[in-house]
Scaffold this active site. Structure first.
Site, PDB file in Angstrom:
ATOM      1  N   HIS A  10      -5.185 -33.201  17.553  1.00 28.03           N
ATOM      2  CA  HIS A  10      -4.061 -34.022  18.018  1.00 28.03           C
ATOM      3  C   HIS A  10      -2.917 -33.154  18.516  1.00 28.03           C
ATOM      4  O   HIS A  10      -1.777 -33.587  18.590  1.00 28.03           O
ATOM      5  CB  HIS A  10      -3.600 -34.954  16.892  1.00 28.03           C
ATOM      6  CG  HIS A  10      -4.665 -35.942  16.532  1.00 28.03           C
ATOM      7  ND1 HIS A  10      -4.794 -37.147  17.173  1.00 28.03           N
ATOM      8  CD2 HIS A  10      -5.691 -35.865  15.657  1.00 28.03           C
ATOM      9  CE1 HIS A  10      -5.841 -37.796  16.683  1.00 28.03           C
ATOM     10  NE2 HIS A  10      -6.414 -37.026  15.764  1.00 28.03           N
ATOM     11  N   GLU A  49      10.521  -4.572   4.631  1.00 25.12           N
ATOM     12  CA  GLU A  49      10.617  -5.970   4.203  1.00 25.12           C
ATOM     13  C   GLU A  49      10.324  -6.094   2.701  1.00 25.12           C
ATOM     14  O   GLU A  49      11.042  -6.755   1.956  1.00 25.12           O
ATOM     15  CB  GLU A  49       9.604  -6.837   4.974  1.00 25.12           C
ATOM     16  CG  GLU A  49       9.862  -6.978   6.458  1.00 25.12           C
ATOM     17  CD  GLU A  49       9.239  -5.865   7.292  1.00 25.12           C
ATOM     18  OE1 GLU A  49       8.973  -4.760   6.767  1.00 25.12           O
ATOM     19  OE2 GLU A  49       9.026  -6.110   8.494  1.00 25.12           O
ATOM     20  N   LYS A  54       9.443  -0.540  14.150  1.00 24.12           N
ATOM     21  CA  LYS A  54       9.998  -0.199  12.823  1.00 24.12           C
ATOM     22  C   LYS A  54      11.095   0.860  12.971  1.00 24.12           C
ATOM     23  O   LYS A  54      12.167   0.765  12.368  1.00 24.12           O
ATOM     24  CB  LYS A  54       8.898   0.392  11.931  1.00 24.12           C
ATOM     25  CG  LYS A  54       7.888  -0.597  11.384  1.00 24.12           C
ATOM     26  CD  LYS A  54       6.970   0.126  10.403  1.00 24.12           C
ATOM     27  CE  LYS A  54       5.740  -0.684  10.064  1.00 24.12           C
ATOM     28  NZ  LYS A  54       4.764   0.017   9.242  1.00 24.12           N
ATOM     29  N   LYS A 101       0.835  -1.200   0.000  1.00 24.80           N
ATOM     30  CA  LYS A 101       0.000   0.000   0.000  1.00 24.80           C
ATOM     31  C   LYS A 101       0.878   1.260   0.000  1.00 24.80           C
ATOM     32  O   LYS A 101       0.695   2.160  -0.785  1.00 24.80           O
ATOM     33  CB  LYS A 101      -0.920  -0.028   1.230  1.00 24.80           C
ATOM     34  CG  LYS A 101      -1.831   1.168   1.327  1.00 24.80           C
ATOM     35  CD  LYS A 101      -2.785   1.045   2.499  1.00 24.80           C
ATOM     36  CE  LYS A 101      -3.486   2.386   2.712  1.00 24.80           C
ATOM     37  NZ  LYS A 101      -4.430   2.368   3.830  1.00 24.80           N
ATOM     38  N   GLY A 122      -4.788  -1.721   4.940  1.00 21.16           N
ATOM     39  CA  GLY A 122      -3.970  -2.831   4.425  1.00 21.16           C
ATOM     40  C   GLY A 122      -4.632  -4.182   4.676  1.00 21.16           C
ATOM     41  O   GLY A 122      -4.692  -5.041   3.792  1.00 21.16           O
ATOM     42  N   ARG A 123      -5.131  -4.386   5.886  1.00 23.03           N
ATOM     43  CA  ARG A 123      -5.714  -5.700   6.229  1.00 23.03           C
ATOM     44  C   ARG A 123      -7.115  -5.886   5.661  1.00 23.03           C
ATOM     45  O   ARG A 123      -7.753  -6.905   5.908  1.00 23.03           O
ATOM     46  CB  ARG A 123      -5.688  -5.907   7.751  1.00 23.03           C
ATOM     47  CG  ARG A 123      -6.336  -4.795   8.552  1.00 23.03           C
ATOM     48  CD  ARG A 123      -5.969  -4.899  10.027  1.00 23.03           C
ATOM     49  NE  ARG A 123      -6.445  -3.757  10.809  1.00 23.03           N
ATOM     50  CZ  ARG A 123      -5.782  -2.608  10.949  1.00 23.03           C
ATOM     51  NH1 ARG A 123      -4.623  -2.438  10.347  1.00 23.03           N
ATOM     52  NH2 ARG A 123      -6.265  -1.643  11.696  1.00 23.03           N
ATOM     53  N   GLU A 167      -4.718  -6.625  14.697  1.00 23.47           N
ATOM     54  CA  GLU A 167      -4.201  -5.307  14.314  1.00 23.47           C
ATOM     55  C   GLU A 167      -5.348  -4.283  14.357  1.00 23.47           C
ATOM     56  O   GLU A 167      -5.129  -3.094  14.531  1.00 23.47           O
ATOM     57  CB  GLU A 167      -3.552  -5.361  12.911  1.00 23.47           C
ATOM     58  CG  GLU A 167      -2.588  -4.207  12.683  1.00 23.47           C
ATOM     59  CD  GLU A 167      -1.792  -4.311  11.387  1.00 23.47           C
ATOM     60  OE1 GLU A 167      -2.380  -4.132  10.316  1.00 23.47           O
ATOM     61  OE2 GLU A 167      -0.571  -4.567  11.452  1.00 23.47           O
TER      62      GLU A 167
HETATM   63  O1  F6P Z   1       2.293  -4.064   9.952  1.00 22.62           O
HETATM   64  C1  F6P Z   1       1.898  -2.790   9.643  1.00 22.62           C
HETATM   65  C2  F6P Z   1       1.377  -2.654   8.249  1.00 22.62           C
HETATM   66  O2  F6P Z   1       1.252  -1.298   7.996  1.00 22.62           O
HETATM   67  C3  F6P Z   1       0.066  -3.391   8.008  1.00 22.62           C
HETATM   68  O3  F6P Z   1      -1.027  -2.692   8.457  1.00 22.62           O
HETATM   69  C4  F6P Z   1       0.110  -3.561   6.533  1.00 22.62           C
HETATM   70  O4  F6P Z   1      -0.822  -4.501   6.081  1.00 22.62           O
HETATM   71  C5  F6P Z   1       1.551  -3.986   6.354  1.00 22.62           C
HETATM   72  O5  F6P Z   1       2.269  -3.212   7.279  1.00 22.62           O
HETATM   73  C6  F6P Z   1       2.098  -3.816   4.974  1.00 22.62           C
HETATM   74  O6  F6P Z   1       2.044  -2.492   4.555  1.00 22.62           O
HETATM   75  P1  F6P Z   1       2.220  -2.106   3.028  1.00 22.62           P
HETATM   76  O7  F6P Z   1       1.125  -2.734   2.258  1.00 22.62           O
HETATM   77  O8  F6P Z   1       2.158  -0.613   3.002  1.00 22.62           O
HETATM   78  O9  F6P Z   1       3.552  -2.617   2.580  1.00 22.62           O
END
Ligand code: F6P
Length: 541
Positions: free
Chosen positions: A386, A213, A506, A207, A269-270, A355
Site C-alpha cells: 500500500h 555516537e 567522521k 567493537k 562489525g556488521r 557497507e
Molecule cells: O559505520 C562504520 C562502523 O565502523 C560500522 O562498520 C560499525 O558497525 C559501526 O561503525 C560501529 O562501530 P563500533 O562497533 O566500533 O562502535
C-alpha cells in the site's frame, strides 16, 4: 588474481547471452517449460528457494556458475572459512563463521585455534544472562534488573535490534529491552523514559569503543544512572557491561573488564551479532535459543561451504544479484518479508550488503568498470503493497524482489495467515506475469483507461518459503545473506570487509563540532558549508 571481470570469457558469454534472452518475458518462459517452477527451485537446510520467477533459463544459470568458477569462488569460500587474511586492506582474517563453529572445531588465525575463545565468551555470556534473569545479579541498590538498554550503532545496533524484534515470540517478556543508537539526544531520552535507574542495565556495544555516537550516549547513560541513583562511580559496575574488542578503552570508561564480553578483530562489525554483540539477544531469548540460532547459522555455513555451486542457496542468490546488477542495470533490490517480526530485517541488511559491497576499487587497486552493490531496501508485507509496490509493478525501474514467507504463523489468529500469504504469492505472480492490454480490455475497461491498467510484468522475484520463524531459521536467513554478499564481492573482485567510505564524514564532523560550539571560530569550508554553520550558530541562539 583472476583476469579483470569484464575480460573474463564467462562475462563476455553472459553479455552475449543477455542480448539473446534479456527481453524474453517470464510468461513465455513459463509457457515453454511447464515445470519451470520445479526446475528453478531449491530445498536446502529447511529453506525453500523458488527462483523460477527470474529472467533466466538453464543456460543463464550455467553461465553464472561458470562466472563463479572463473572467480575461483569455491577456493575463496575456503579461504574465508579457514581464516586466511582475506580482508587485505586491514590485514585481517574474516571469521564470522568461527563464531558459530562447534566446540571441537579447529580454525586458526596466526597459528592459534580461535574456537575455544569463542566458546569461552559464549559460556560467560550464558552465565551472565542467567544471573540477570534469575535475579541473582542486582543493581547497586539491590533491586533486580528489569530493563536492558543496548547502546551501540551500525553493526553494534542493527543486528541486536533486528534479532530482538525477529525473535520476540521467544523472548522473556518480563525484561524491557530498549536500544539507543543515534547521537540525537532524543533517542536516549525516549529510550530511557520511564525507566527506574535502579533496575536498569546498560550494554555498551562497540567493537572499537571509540565511536562518537556510542561513547556520547554511554557517557550520558552513566550521568543519567549516577544522578538518578544519587550514587558514585562504584555503581557503574552493577549497571554497565561492555561488548568490545578494546579492553583498554573499556577500562578507561570505567567498566571493569570482568564485565566485558570480548570479540576479535576478525569479526566485522556488521558480522558481529552472533558474537558478544548478541548479548542483548541472548538476554531476551535465553542462552538455549541463542545456541539454536547459532546452529542455524552453522547449517547455512556448512551448506555454503559444501553444496555444489548450482545447488547452493547463497551462491544462487548472489549470482542472480550480479545478473541483474551488471547485465540488466538494476540498481536496487527489495527485500520484502511477509512476517511482522522481520520488520527490521531490511534495515539490518542495508548495512550488511551496502557497507560490504558499496565499493568501487578492486582488490588489485584498480577502479571497477562495472556496477557493484545494488541499494537494498524494503518493508514488511503487506504494508509495502500500500506504499511503494506501485512503482515496482508499473514504474520505470527494474527492481528484483526477495519475498520471504512462512507457512506457519507464530500468532495464528483466524484467517490472517492465509490472507498474508495469499498476498505474497499474488505479488510474485503479478510481478512476473503482469496483465496485457487485451486482458484489460476484455474486462470491459474503457479504451481511454486501459493503458493505465496494463501491467507489463516480467519483473523478477525470488521467494523464500520456510516452515516457521524460529531462532535457527533466523540464523539461516542471516547467514544466507552474509554469504550471498560474499559471493557478489568475490565476483566483483572487491573487499567486502572494510568500510573506508565511512571515515571522511567522521573526520569532518570532528572538525566541525568546535566550530558549532563557538561563534567566533574561523570557518574554512566551502561557501555552502560555511553558510550553513553560520546560520546554525545564529539560529540556535
Ligand atoms: O559505520 C562504520 C562502523 O565502523 C560500522 O562498520 C560499525 O558497525 C559501526 O561503525 C560501529 O562501530 P563500533 O562497533 O566500533 O562502535
Amino acid at each position: 588474481m583472476a583476469d579483470p571481470l569484464t575480460q573474463q570469457s564467462a562475462w563476455k558469454d553472459l553479455n552475449t547471452h543477455y542480448d539473446q534472452i534479456g527481453s524474453l518475458h517470464l510468461r513465455e518462459l513459463f509457457t515453454d517449460d511447464p515445470n519451470r517452477g520445479q526446475t528453478f527451485s531449491l530445498d536446502a537446510v529447511g529453506v525453500h528457494l523458488d527462483y523460477s520467477k527470474n529472467r533466466i533459463n538453464s543456460e543463464t544459470m550455467s553461465l553464472l556458475i561458470a562466472l563463479a568458477n572463473q572467480a575461483d569462488l569455491p577456493a575463496r569460500i575456503e579461504a574465508m572459512m579457514s581464516g586466511e587474511k582475506i580482508n587485505v586492506t586491514e590485514n585481517r582474517a574474516v571469521l564470522h563463521t568461527a563464531l558459530r563453529a562447534p566446540k571441537g572445531a579447529d580454525i586458526r588465525v596466526d597459528g592459534e585455534n580461535v574456537v575455544p575463545g569463542v566458546h569461552d565468551v559464549l559460556e560467560r555470556m550464558g552465565h551472565f544472562c542467567n544471573a540477570i534473569t534469575s535475579g541473582q545479579w542486582t543493581g547497586a541498590t539491590g533491586k533486580p534488573i528489569r530493563n536492558v538498554v543496548n547502546i551501540g550503532i551500525g553493526g553494534s545496533d542493527l543486528g541486536p535490534v533486528m534479532a530482538y524484534q525477529a525473535l520476540r515470540h521467544y523472548s522473556n517478556r518480563s525484561l524491557t529491552m530498549r536500544f539507543v543508537s543515534n547521537v540525537d539526544g532524543t533517542d536516549f531520552a525516549e529510550a530511557t523514559l520511564g525507566l527506574d535507574p535502579a533496575e536498569t542495565l546498560f550494554i555498551i556495544a562497540s567493537k572499537t569503543f571509540t565511536t562518537q555516537e556510542t561513547m556520547t550516549n554511554a557517557i550520558t547513560a552513566r550521568d543519567w544512572l549516577l544522578s538518578g541513583l544519587n550514587a558514585d562511580q562504584s555503581a557503574v559496575a552493577k549497571h554497565f557491561v561492555a561488548l568490545s574488542t578494546n579492553a583498554e578503552q573499556v577500562t578507561a570508561f570505567g567498566i571493569d573488564t570482568d564485565n566485558m564480553f570480548g570479540f576479535w578483530d576478525w569479526v566485522g562489525g556488521r558480522y558481529s551479532m552472533d558474537a558478544a554483540i548478541g548479548l542483548s539477544t541472548m538476554l531476551a531469548i535465553g542462552p538455549e535459543n541463542f545456541a539454536e540460532m547459532l546452529s542455524g547459522f552453522r547449517e547455512m555455513d556448512e551448506h555454503y561451504r559444501t553444496a555444489p555451486l548450482a545447488q547452493n542457496l547463497p551462491v544462487i542468490m548472489g549470482l542472480l544479484t550480479v545478473w541483474y546488477t551488471n547485465f540488466f542495470g538494476a540498481q536496487t533490490t527489495a527485500v520484502l518479508p511477509y512476517d511482522q517480526y522481520l520488520h527490521r530485517f531490511p534495515a539490518y541488511l542495508q548495512q550488511l550488503t551496502m557497507e560490504s559491497n558499496g565499493k568501487s576499487v578492486r582488490l588489485d587497486n584498480q577502479q571497477v568498470d562495472y556496477a557493484t552493490s545494488p541499494v537494498y531496501w524494503g518493508e514488511p508485507g503487506t504494508n509495502g503493497q500500500h506504499s511503494f509496490y506501485q512503482l515496482i509493478h508499473q514504474g520505470t525501474h527494474l527492481i528484483p524482489c526477495d519475498f520471504i514467507a512462512f507457512a506457519k504463523s507464530l500468532n495464528a489468529i483466524g484467517d490472517h495467515h492465509d490472507k498474508l500469504n495469499a498476498n505474497v504469492f499474488a505479488q510474485g505472480e503479478a510481478l512476473a506475469m503482469g496483465k496485457t492490454l487485451q486482458e484489460v480490455l476484455d474486462e470491459g475497461t474503457p479504451e481511454s483507461l486501459a493503458p493505465h491498467r496494463v501491467f507489463a510484468g516480467n519483473r523478477p522475484s525470488n521467494t523464500l518459503l520456510i516452515e516457521k520463524l524460529t531462532p535457527a531459521v533466523l540464523g539461516k536467513l542471516i547467514a544466507l545473506y552474509e554469504h550471498s554478499v560474499y559471493t557478489q564481492g568475490v565476483i566483483w573482485q572487491i573487499n567486502p570487509f572494510d568500510q573506508w567510505g565511512v571515515e571522511l564524514g567522521k573526520v569532518l564532523a570532528k572538525r566541525i563540532i568546535p566550530e558549532l560550539e563557538s561563534d567566533s571560530a574561523d570557518l574554512q569550508h566551502d561557501s555552502s558549508t560555511n553558510q550553513l554553520i553560520e546560520r546554525y550558530r545564529s539560529m540556535k541562539g
